[in-house]
Each structure stands twice: as structure tokens, then as C-alpha cells.
Design a protein around this motif. Structure first.
Motif, mmCIF file in Angstrom:
data_model
loop_
_atom_site.group_PDB
_atom_site.id
_atom_site.type_symbol
_atom_site.label_atom_id
_atom_site.label_comp_id
_atom_site.label_asym_id
_atom_site.label_seq_id
_atom_site.Cartn_x
_atom_site.Cartn_y
_atom_site.Cartn_z
ATOM 1 N N THR A 13 61.195 -16.741 -62.371
ATOM 2 C CA THR A 13 60.940 -17.246 -63.725
ATOM 3 C C THR A 13 60.478 -18.690 -63.675
ATOM 4 O OG1 THR A 13 62.719 -15.842 -64.576
ATOM 5 C CG2 THR A 13 61.918 -17.575 -66.027
ATOM 6 N N MET A 33 58.417 -14.943 -71.516
ATOM 7 C CA MET A 33 59.838 -15.050 -71.853
ATOM 8 C C MET A 33 60.043 -14.782 -73.339
ATOM 9 S SD MET A 33 61.910 -15.625 -69.331
ATOM 10 C CE MET A 33 63.347 -16.486 -69.935
ATOM 11 N N HIS A 68 68.834 -12.764 -68.452
ATOM 12 C CA HIS A 68 68.689 -13.732 -67.372
ATOM 13 C C HIS A 68 70.035 -14.293 -66.913
ATOM 14 C CE1 HIS A 68 66.400 -16.433 -64.848
ATOM 15 N NE2 HIS A 68 65.277 -15.955 -65.351
ATOM 16 N N CYS A 87 58.113 -14.658 -66.662
ATOM 17 C CA CYS A 87 58.959 -14.125 -65.596
ATOM 18 C C CYS A 87 58.264 -12.937 -64.941
ATOM 19 C CB CYS A 87 60.334 -13.720 -66.125
ATOM 20 S SG CYS A 87 60.330 -12.545 -67.480
#
Length: 262
Positions: free
Chosen positions: A185, A140, A148, A174
Motif C-alpha cells: 500500500t 484505497m 488493513h 493498494c
């Protein structure tokens, strides 16, 4: 009650360690990872406290029959319950506090039952299938946070104070396809002390494919490498989350109560 100075926040850690169900956000505040306040009856001998995060999560622990604390706690909660502009979500560690909350602001809150799991590294198996060739696992970062639909900027601002704080103190992974669409995720909602609490999500059209299991494995392996204990909490009625937790090495769920203002 006194507002404890930040330099003394670590004084509540022994109380947290003695509680069977301390929320990870309490450790996060105590260790200064996220912003919050801690109220105590005495700075010299801390036997009871109320902790709050800036996002409106609360946790109390210690001698909950302390007369000074009980009187102040009732007044404080009553005032907070009337202020509907701010969030009020109170995590209760035991039945004693459950009843005190009901007696004080029960009419203003709804009760939710949640489960907190223990993680057993001896049960956990690090062997898991790799992602299909059409997808890959990414760490991430700001790019994926911007894209997202659930773990977006507002999410990290609410729980971490800022995206920057999450990227500095938290971590997540993710699964993305060739077009950089995010399929599943696993991220830290909170991290404090030796704990990292999991929050996990899979896009509806990709559920049932084992993607959550794969991305959670990567998260857990990172925890173990960093000598962190992963934590898993979920609503009592969330059977799919409980099933996934058990697959990943989490066991012995303990039930506790959360009070959420209506």
C-alpha cells in the motif's frame, strides 16, 4: 503568544515556503486540510510561529531568536513535556531550534535523525512493470481501510482526524490478490498545498517482490496528474526506504532532527 484564527492560517505559508525543510503536515494545517493550532507573537506581522496538529506533531519556524517567542516557547514546551497523556513529537527546522529544545526539554525527549528527499520529475521514469496476473491495483477506500493491518481506521483518525477527511482530501493505492488480501500500500499520510507525503507498507511475506515500487509508481503518477509534488521522508537509518526513494526519482536527502517525548 496568540492563537491564530483559522482564517489567518494562510499567513504562515510564506514562512513555510522560505524554509528548506517544511513538513507536509504544516502545509496541511495552514491550508485547513487537517485540524491544528498556530501560535504567533503578533497577528499583524507574523515572523515566528509554533504549529501543532491535533495528533501532537509540532513545528516551529521564523525568527527563532525572538525574545518574546523564546520565553513563551520554553514555558509552553516545559508544560507539554510534563503532560505524558498526549503525544509530543517536535520537528525542528535547524540547529538553532535543536539547541533550544535540548536546553528546554532535552531530558524528556529522545532525538531522531530523519531524511527529507526532493522529487525530480525529470529523473522519474513512469515506465514500470505491470502487476502479475495474480494481483491488481485498487484505490484505497473504506473497504480496504477496514481490512488493513497498518493503514486502518485508527491510522487515518490519528493523522487526518477521520477516515472521511482522508477519503475526501487524500488518496492512496493498494495491491491486492484474487482473495482481496492487501499485499502492498502507498497512501498519503499528509496532503497540503501542492504537496502529498507518502507513507508506504508491504506485508512481510510479500516483501522483496517489487510490489512497493509498483504501488508507489501509481501514487506518483496520480500526484503528477493532479499537479502535486510527492514527498518522501524516512528515518536516517532506514536504508531500504532510502534506496526505494532513489529508485522512484527522489534525491538530495536533507537531514533534520525530530524530538520525541520518552
Amino acid at each position: 503568544m496568540l492563537n491564530l484564527s483559522k482564517s489567518d492560517f494562510v499567513k504562515i505559508i510564506p514562512l513555510l515556503n522560505n524554509n528548506p525543510l517544511p513538513p507536509t503536515f504544516a502545509y496541511a494545517v495552514a491550508h485547513g486540510v487537517i485540524e491544528g493550532d498556530i501560535f504567533v507573537s503578533s497577528c499583524s506581522t507574523i515572523d515566528t510561529f509554533l504549529l501543532k496538529t491535533r495528533s501532537g506533531l509540532y513545528f516551529a519556524d521564523g525568527d527563532l531568536n525572538n525574545p518574546c517567542f523564546c520565553s513563551w516557547f520554553k514555558d509552553y514546551l516545559s508544560q507539554k513535556a510534563k503532560n505524558k497523556a498526549n503525544r509530543l513529537t517536535l520537528f525542528s527546522p535547524n540547529k538553532i531550534l535543536d539547541q533550544k529544545i535540548r536546553d528546554t526539554i532535552g531530558g524528556h525527549c529522545k532525538e531522531m535523525q530523519r531524511c527529507s528527499f526532493d522529487f525530480d520529475p525529470c529523473v522519474y521514469s513512469s515506465d514500470f512493470p505491470s502487476c502479475p496476473s495474480s494481483s491488481s491495483i485498487k484505490e484505497m477506500n473504506y473497504y480496504y481501510i477496514k481490512k488493513h493491518k497498518e493503514f486502518h481506521e485508527a491510522y487515518y483518525k490519528e493523522y487526518w482526524g477521520s477516515v472521511h477527511n482522508f477519503l475526501h482530501n487524500g488518496f492512496g493505492y493498494c495491491i491486492v490478490d484474487h482473495h482481496q488480501n492487501i499485499l502492498s500500500t502507498c497512501t498519503t499520510i499528509f496532503r497540503g498545498g501542492k504537496f502529498a507525503e507518502i507513507d508506504i507498507s508491504t506485508s512481510p511475506q510479500h516483501q522483496g517482490k517489487g510490489l512497493a515500487t509498483k504501488v508507489a509508481h501509481v501514487f506518483i503518477k496520480h500526484c503528477l496528474k493532479q499537479k502535486l509534488t510527492p514527498r518522501w521522508d524516512c528515518d536516517f537509518n532506514n536504508e531500504s526506504s532510502k534506496h526505494l526513494a532513489k529508485k522512484l526519482g527522489f534525491h538530495t536527502p536533507k537531514t533534520y532532527t525530530v524530538f520525541v517525548r520518552k
